[in-house]
Design a protein around this motif. Structure first.
Motif, PDB file in Angstrom:
ATOM      1  N   PHE A   1       4.605  -6.984  -4.843  1.00 28.03           N
ATOM      2  CA  PHE A   1       3.323  -6.740  -4.196  1.00 28.03           C
ATOM      3  C   PHE A   1       2.526  -5.716  -4.983  1.00 28.03           C
ATOM      4  O   PHE A   1       3.078  -4.965  -5.806  1.00 28.03           O
TER       5      PHE A   1
ATOM      6  N   ALA B   1      -0.902 -10.802   2.355  1.00 33.37           N
ATOM      7  CA  ALA B   1      -1.320 -10.311   1.039  1.00 33.37           C
ATOM      8  C   ALA B   1      -2.558 -11.054   0.559  1.00 33.37           C
ATOM      9  O   ALA B   1      -2.702 -12.258   0.760  1.00 33.37           O
TER      10      ALA B   1
ATOM     11  N   LEU C   1      -1.778  -5.672  -0.856  1.00 31.41           N
ATOM     12  CA  LEU C   1      -1.598  -5.285   0.545  1.00 31.41           C
ATOM     13  C   LEU C   1      -2.495  -4.085   0.842  1.00 31.41           C
ATOM     14  O   LEU C   1      -2.180  -2.956   0.461  1.00 31.41           O
TER      15      LEU C   1
END
Length: 455
Positions: free
Chosen positions: A372, A425, A442
């Motif tokens: 992420f 996301a 995020l």
């Protein structure tokens, strides 16, 4: 992984250092915008050159050949002493051929009591044996003669144990406190969840007395003792204080801690080497992870990087089997750098950093292990001497993802929590998962995370 300083004034000398690079771009390339990529490569080379010079001058200043064991004096240019707070030399750092750092001539091995007898060979000195029940490991630290200080030599000497030993590597938070600038922006954060979650962190010491932590519940334990030495290593505070402030701190009177109900367990494993270096030995890192494994934490934040290591890989695998999720910064070595660990181990959630506009942090590592992206550029963080500064790095993005997972895990399994983040996301790179952004960005302060989903 806090940001590196920039050296724009070195661009011209750097072009002289790398003439082939400068000449490789023709007029057409420059017109197509390729000069930007070349400039970044040149600047990166210049920065690396300056950092090497700083390290060399530091070694010249703090190392005295008379202090070294006779057999090590020939390695003077590759050694840097690490001292206790009392000024005693605890051990020597050495630079490996792959660019990693390690404690000179020290190795670790996972061994049983019976196998320990096999280590008792000429040239091998057993320094310490530890039973790390939280990690399910018994680790032996030993020192070897210079002539057998290599994997090839130890494989020949200990063929039946060679796959379970590795160097006592040194891992780094790569803190660049001098690159921070005062925080003049009025940035506010909102709480992600009020639950009394238990979060772990392995880092430097945290300055708990900082105003950012007035409402925080922090439990710290240092792991800075060295066997057969009096006194502890000196503990730095900048990096851990910054990371903790992202997790449980308040940057302004108007902001809220991301995890106001959390108890943060911090394993302080980093020592202060000199003005140019800091690090955590693998032995101390294992002790810290072992303690965190016993604190019933749901997620552990690891904002540090280093080389692949057999012992660390085993410890990470065992820790994952015990339940806590592991979130790690992917590192600030640049887009072309090889993967760093523990972020690159399977199952570890590797986090990269982006700025307000969603652009990747210029020094962030890339690769298939990036899971992420989160905000990590010009982030307001607490400074150990008081007040706040703005700083950047993948170290500051990792705790954002740690906080999001901590809020999800009381209601979800590990797999469900990850899937929930994937679904929320924002895909900023190539469609789907990519080496730059992973599954996507995020933004914990967006409407996507105002209400944590019920499990």
């Amino acid at each position: 992984m806090i940001k590196r300083p920039t050296f724009h004034w070195l661009m011209v000398p750097a072009l002289l250092i790398a003439p082939g690079l400068a000449q490789s771009a023709g007029p057409g390339d420059l017109l197509n915008g390729q000069i930007d990529g070349i400039s970044k490569q040149v600047e990166r080379r210049a920065e690396a050159l300056v950092e090497r010079k700083v390290a060399e001058r530091t070694r010249e200043r703090v190392v005295n050949a008379d202090e070294l064991p006779e057999k090590l004096q020939g390695q003077l240019s590759e050694l840097l002493p690490v001292r206790t707070r009392d000024g005693e030399t605890a051990f020597y750092e050495t630079l490996q051929s792959d660019g990693s750092r390690a404690v000179a001539r020290q190795w670790l091995i996972t061994a049983t009591a019976e196998e320990l007898d096999r280590l008792r060979r000429p040239g091998v000195t057993i320094l310490e044996q530890q039973k790390l029940e939280g990690l399910g490991l018994t680790v032996v630290r030993f020192q070897v003669r210079p002539d057998i200080d290599s994997r090839a030599a130890l494989k020949k000497l200990l063929p039946e144990l060679s796959e379970r030993l590795d160097r006592n590597h040194i891992y780094s938070p790569q803190s660049r406190a001098s690159g921070a600038v005062p925080n003049r922006a009025e940035t506010t954060t909102a709480s992600l969840c009020p639950e009394p979650v238990r979060v772990g962190m392995v880092d430097t010491l945290i300055s708990e007395e900082h105003s950012a932590f007035e409402q925080a519940k922090i439990v710290q334990k240092p792991f800075l003792t060295v066997a057969n030495q009096t006194g502890e290593l000196t503990a730095p505070r900048a990096h851990g204080t910054a990371v903790a402030s992202v997790l449980v701190g308040q940057s302004t009177a108007q902001s809220q801690p991301r995890l106001p109900g959390a108890t943060l367990f911090n394993a302080s494993v980093f020592y202060e080497g000199s003005e140019a270096t800091s690090g955590a030995t693998l032995a101390h890192l294992l002790e810290g992870l072992n303690w965190l494994a016993e604190q019933n934490t749901s997620v552990i934040n690891i904002s540090l990087t280093g080389p692949d290591n057999r012992i660390l890989a085993t410890a990470i695998k065992n820790l994952q089997q015990k339940g806590p999720m592991l979130v790690a910064a992917v590192g600030n070595e640049g887009p072309a750098a090889p993967p760093l660990y523990p972020a690159a181990y399977e199952g570890v959630i590797g986090v990269t950093a982006v700025d307000k506009a969603g652009a990747l942090y210029r020094w962030a590592n890339r690769g298939e292990h990036v899971t992420f992206a989160a905000r990590g550029v010009n982030v307001p963080v607490a400074h150990p001497n008081g007040g706040f500064v703005q700083d950047s790095g993948t170290s500051l993005a990792a705790p954002v993802v740690t906080a999001l997972l901590a809020c999800s895990l009381p209601r979800m399994s590990n797999e469900q929590a990850i899937q929930a983040l994937i679904e929320r996301a924002e895909d900023l790179g190539a469609e789907g998962r990519d080496p730059g952004f992973g599954h996507g960005f995020l933004d914990d302060q967006s409407g996507r995370f105002k209400n944590q989903p019920a499990g």
